[in-house]
Design a protein around this motif. Structure first.
Motif, PDB file in Angstrom:
ATOM      1  N   UNK A 172      45.010  27.359 -58.746  1.00  0.00           N
ATOM      2  CA  UNK A 172      45.380  28.155 -57.573  1.00  0.00           C
ATOM      3  C   UNK A 172      44.172  28.815 -56.897  1.00  0.00           C
ATOM      4  N   UNK A 173      42.996  28.671 -57.496  1.00  0.00           N
ATOM      5  CA  UNK A 173      41.797  29.322 -56.953  1.00  0.00           C
ATOM      6  C   UNK A 173      41.221  28.507 -55.788  1.00  0.00           C
ATOM      7  N   UNK A 174      40.570  29.179 -54.823  1.00  0.00           N
ATOM      8  CA  UNK A 174      39.942  28.434 -53.712  1.00  0.00           C
ATOM      9  C   UNK A 174      38.830  27.501 -54.203  1.00  0.00           C
ATOM     10  N   UNK A 175      37.971  28.034 -55.087  1.00  0.00           N
ATOM     11  CA  UNK A 175      36.934  27.173 -55.657  1.00  0.00           C
ATOM     12  C   UNK A 175      36.540  27.672 -57.033  1.00  0.00           C
ATOM     13  N   UNK A 176      35.923  26.768 -57.800  1.00  0.00           N
ATOM     14  CA  UNK A 176      35.516  27.047 -59.171  1.00  0.00           C
ATOM     15  C   UNK A 176      34.032  26.727 -59.332  1.00  0.00           C
ATOM     16  N   UNK A 177      33.401  27.396 -60.284  1.00  0.00           N
ATOM     17  CA  UNK A 177      31.990  27.153 -60.580  1.00  0.00           C
ATOM     18  C   UNK A 177      31.857  26.507 -61.960  1.00  0.00           C
ATOM     19  N   UNK A 178      31.101  25.427 -62.023  1.00  0.00           N
ATOM     20  CA  UNK A 178      30.735  24.824 -63.308  1.00  0.00           C
ATOM     21  C   UNK A 178      29.245  25.045 -63.515  1.00  0.00           C
ATOM     22  N   UNK A 179      28.911  25.838 -64.529  1.00  0.00           N
ATOM     23  CA  UNK A 179      27.509  26.101 -64.847  1.00  0.00           C
ATOM     24  C   UNK A 179      27.034  25.121 -65.895  1.00  0.00           C
ATOM     25  N   UNK A 180      25.994  24.344 -65.580  1.00  0.00           N
ATOM     26  CA  UNK A 180      25.478  23.358 -66.533  1.00  0.00           C
ATOM     27  C   UNK A 180      24.023  23.044 -66.220  1.00  0.00           C
ATOM     28  N   UNK A 181      23.211  22.963 -67.270  1.00  0.00           N
ATOM     29  CA  UNK A 181      21.785  22.667 -67.089  1.00  0.00           C
ATOM     30  C   UNK A 181      21.564  21.216 -66.681  1.00  0.00           C
ATOM     31  N   UNK A 182      22.440  20.320 -67.150  1.00  0.00           N
ATOM     32  CA  UNK A 182      22.192  18.879 -66.989  1.00  0.00           C
ATOM     33  C   UNK A 182      23.215  18.219 -66.065  1.00  0.00           C
ATOM     34  N   UNK A 183      23.526  18.860 -64.956  1.00  0.00           N
ATOM     35  CA  UNK A 183      24.538  18.324 -64.036  1.00  0.00           C
ATOM     36  C   UNK A 183      24.148  16.938 -63.528  1.00  0.00           C
TER      37      UNK A 183
END
Length: 200
Positions: free
Chosen positions: A107-118
């Motif tokens: 239901x959120x507008x956007x999400x953050x994925x934190x990752x060193x090796x994206x």
């Protein structure tokens, strides 16, 4: 009406300040998935993952407290083949965990994925945009020495050398945040927050 939130990646080299940037996003109400923390949790708590790691790397891979990080670092840090095997065990489990997390935050507008090796791990392919957090190498080294007293400068430099070059990360990312203690950080994040909301 969109069906799911935009998935935004936050990446950067060791000591760049990814976690600080993500903390600011979380204070704005944006859910943040910390890939490294979840990978550590899964490695210690998933019976399936523990069994696979033990079968491949031996019973010394775990102590009573959890993953034997020193032992595993000795096995994989300078051995790309062994690191590939470990990643093939852990990454799919983290991917499934991330999928469940996205669904639970739908239901959120956007999400953050934190990752060193994206970029290295290929997870950028499913992300709508990627934010790179940048800082000069000498500053990054000083930060990690303060944060991780068990590391030395040579070890940190070795980690940096194994990560994607800063110039490449900047060029491949959609946005760059400069956490160099010269340019103010919070205004950069607020501008990005408004920019991302405008994309929805």
């Amino acid at each position: 009406m969109k069906n799911k939130p935009l998935e935004i990646g936050v990446t950067g080299g060791i000591g760049s300040g990814k976690s600080l940037v993500c903390k600011i996003f979380s204070l704005l109400g944006v859910p943040v998935y910390n890939s490294d923390n979840r990978a550590k949790w899964i490695t210690n708590n998933s019976k399936k993952v523990r069994r696979k790691i033990t079968n491949r790397f031996g019973t010394e891979a775990y102590t009573a407290e959890g993953l034997n990080r020193d032992y595993m670092a000795g096995k994989v840090f300078n051995d790309p083949a062994q690191l590939k095997i470990l990643n093939a065990i852990v990454h799919p489990a983290v991917g499934q965990d991330y999928d469940l997390w996205v669904t639970s935050n739908c239901q959120q507008p956007y999400l953050i994925k934190e990752a060193a090796l994206i970029f290295e791990a290929g997870s950028y392919k499913r992300l709508y945009k990627v934010i790179n957090v940048s800082a000069p190498e000498d500053l990054r080294i000083r930060r990690v020495l303060r944060r991780d007293p068990f590391r030395n400068e040579k070890e940190i430099k070795s980690i940096i050398e194994k990560q994607m070059a800063e110039v490449d990360r900047q060029q491949r990312s959609d946005y760059n945040v400069f956490n160099d203690e010269k340019k103010m950080l919070i205004p950069q994040i607020l501008d990005l927050h408004e920019e991302i909301l405008s994309l929805i």
